[in-house]
Design an enzyme around this catalytic site. Structure first.
Site, PDB file in Angstrom:
ATOM      1  N   LYS A  30      15.985  16.161  80.264  1.00 56.05           N
ATOM      2  CA  LYS A  30      16.708  15.639  79.086  1.00 56.05           C
ATOM      3  C   LYS A  30      18.096  15.176  79.501  1.00 56.05           C
ATOM      4  O   LYS A  30      18.649  15.610  80.522  1.00 56.05           O
ATOM      5  CB  LYS A  30      16.817  16.707  77.991  1.00 56.05           C
ATOM      6  CG  LYS A  30      17.604  17.988  78.357  1.00 56.05           C
ATOM      7  CD  LYS A  30      19.115  17.918  78.219  1.00 56.05           C
ATOM      8  CE  LYS A  30      19.803  19.249  78.528  1.00 56.05           C
ATOM      9  NZ  LYS A  30      21.219  19.101  78.892  1.00 56.05           N
ATOM     10  N   PRO A  47      16.149  18.329  89.531  1.00 53.11           N
ATOM     11  CA  PRO A  47      17.024  19.263  90.245  1.00 53.11           C
ATOM     12  C   PRO A  47      17.564  20.361  89.322  1.00 53.11           C
ATOM     13  O   PRO A  47      17.688  20.156  88.109  1.00 53.11           O
ATOM     14  CB  PRO A  47      18.163  18.376  90.756  1.00 53.11           C
ATOM     15  CG  PRO A  47      18.108  17.141  89.941  1.00 53.11           C
ATOM     16  CD  PRO A  47      16.710  16.975  89.446  1.00 53.11           C
ATOM     17  N   ASP A 106      18.630  25.497  74.918  1.00 53.12           N
ATOM     18  CA  ASP A 106      18.184  24.099  75.076  1.00 53.12           C
ATOM     19  C   ASP A 106      16.672  23.943  74.966  1.00 53.12           C
ATOM     20  O   ASP A 106      16.156  22.829  75.056  1.00 53.12           O
ATOM     21  CB  ASP A 106      18.592  23.568  76.462  1.00 53.12           C
ATOM     22  CG  ASP A 106      20.070  23.239  76.536  1.00 53.12           C
ATOM     23  OD1 ASP A 106      20.744  23.303  75.493  1.00 53.12           O
ATOM     24  OD2 ASP A 106      20.540  22.921  77.651  1.00 53.12           O
TER      25      ASP A 106
HETATM   26  O1  C5P Z   1      21.354  29.768  75.939  1.00 54.27           O
HETATM   27  P1  C5P Z   1      21.542  29.583  77.405  1.00 54.27           P
HETATM   28  O2  C5P Z   1      20.839  30.638  78.201  1.00 54.27           O
HETATM   29  O3  C5P Z   1      21.194  28.227  77.879  1.00 54.27           O
HETATM   30  O4  C5P Z   1      23.097  29.757  77.661  1.00 54.27           O
HETATM   31  C1  C5P Z   1      23.618  30.078  78.914  1.00 54.27           C
HETATM   32  C2  C5P Z   1      25.084  30.353  78.781  1.00 54.27           C
HETATM   33  O5  C5P Z   1      25.792  29.143  78.515  1.00 54.27           O
HETATM   34  C3  C5P Z   1      25.483  31.269  77.638  1.00 54.27           C
HETATM   35  O6  C5P Z   1      25.413  32.603  78.014  1.00 54.27           O
HETATM   36  C4  C5P Z   1      26.914  30.824  77.362  1.00 54.27           C
HETATM   37  O7  C5P Z   1      27.805  31.364  78.305  1.00 54.27           O
HETATM   38  C5  C5P Z   1      26.846  29.337  77.625  1.00 54.27           C
HETATM   39  N1  C5P Z   1      26.619  28.557  76.395  1.00 54.27           N
HETATM   40  C6  C5P Z   1      27.637  28.413  75.462  1.00 54.27           C
HETATM   41  N2  C5P Z   1      27.420  27.677  74.338  1.00 54.27           N
HETATM   42  C7  C5P Z   1      26.238  27.086  74.114  1.00 54.27           C
HETATM   43  C8  C5P Z   1      25.174  27.203  75.048  1.00 54.27           C
HETATM   44  C9  C5P Z   1      25.413  27.952  76.182  1.00 54.27           C
HETATM   45  O8  C5P Z   1      28.742  28.939  75.651  1.00 54.27           O
HETATM   46  N3  C5P Z   1      26.060  26.365  73.011  1.00 54.27           N
END
Ligand code: C5P
Length: 274
Positions: free
Chosen positions: A9, A91, A133
């Site tokens: 994406k 990647p 995501d």
């Molecule tokens: O939800 P995901 O595992 O992809 O998120 C990984 C990290 O990215 C979260 O722990 C957070 O630190 C950061 N994040 C964030 N705000 C978002 C998505 C992710 O701060 N909307």
């Protein structure tokens, strides 16, 4: 053996609205699937087996493929074993959602293989437990995502646009980039206006996460400049980086780190996968 394509994406625009008490950031982003794929071969087996073409990826429970498998077993309450082979083309640490797409593809594939009959909406709701995501991939490939990314509004497909992807060898971790964000410095934008502009053929591409990523890895700013100088009219980092997508026609020799040329947006038909 059934093989499922797991797309990458892009974030055509990504605006950060603020930081929430739970530590996540509130986003407004237009997500678009593209025709760069990983391939997941999966079938029912006597015992679980998992192999991956990329030896640098962990094969343990930290891998989103296995997180998705466990999530599906837990939610469906079905008992089964599977053999999975993941061929990576997207990647990692690129901002291209490769791992998230793999998790969504696993849920879709397992739902079919076990004839469980969950709807895309159910699979999407389950998936947000393991990553912000992942729900996007249950749209049809173009979606406006808000909240921490998990609130997905499926949108009509956008006009075709040839695009190039570049990925320098250095990666960035998602939490590090978010943690390096200077929120008060961000320009305030109206998400609805940004969205409308994309459908009025006057899109404004931008990513609020470029500045924190560039300050962690200054080489990224150099690469962006080199890409702009090579003739592309739009050069933008996707998600938390470090991949860039480029639109327009390059006039000269391309800078290094080309990942793929002649890519394009990719949408799925209702009822089928990508
Ligand atoms: O939800 P995901 O595992 O992809 O998120 C990984 C990290 O990215 C979260 O722990 C957070 O630190 C950061 N994040 C964030 N705000 C978002 C998505 C992710 O701060 N909307």
């Amino acid at each position: 053996m059934p093989t499922f394509r797991s797309p990458a994406k892009l974030n055509l625009f990504l605006h950060v609205l603020g930081k929430r008490p739970d530590g996540f950031h509130e986003l407004a982003s237009l997500f678009q699937a593209v025709n760069l794929f990983d391939f997941i071969e999966i079938h029912l087996a006597e015992a679980d087996q998992f192999s991956c073409s990329d030896e640098s990826l962990p094969l343990d429970q930290s891998n989103l493929v296995l997180k998705a498998l466990n999530l599906f077993r837990q939610k469906s309450k079905k008992n089964f074993s599977v053999k999975i082979d993941l061929q990576k083309r997207i990647p990692t640490q690129a901002g291209l959602g490769g791992g998230s797409g793999n998790a969504a593809t696993m849920l879709f594939a397992l739902n079919q293989l076990t004839q469980h009959g969950a709807s895309d909406q159910e699979l999407s709701a389950w998936s947000q437990e393991i990553g912000s995501d992942i729900p996007f991939f249950f749209s049809h490939g173009t979606a406006y995502c808000t909240g921490r990314g998990e609130k997905v509004l499926d949108l009509p497909r956008l006009p075709e646009t040839p695009l190039y992807l570049f990925k320098p060898p250095q990666g960035l971790s998602t939490p590090k980039v978010f943690a390096n964000l200077n929120l008060p410095a961000l320009e305030k934008r109206k998400p609805e206006t940004l969205l409308q502009a994309c459908y009025d053929s006057a899109p404004l591409y931008f990513n609020d996460l470029e500045a924190p990523a560039f300050s962690l890895l200054p080489e990224l700013a150099d690469l962006k400049l080199a890409l702009l100088n090579s003739g592309f009219h739009t050069v933008q980092m996707s998600g938390t980086g470090t991949a860039f997508f480029c639109l327009g026609r390059p006039k000269d020799a391309l800078p290094e780190h080309l990942l793929s040329s002649s890519l394009g947006y990719h949408n799925r038909a209702p009822g089928s996968w990508y």
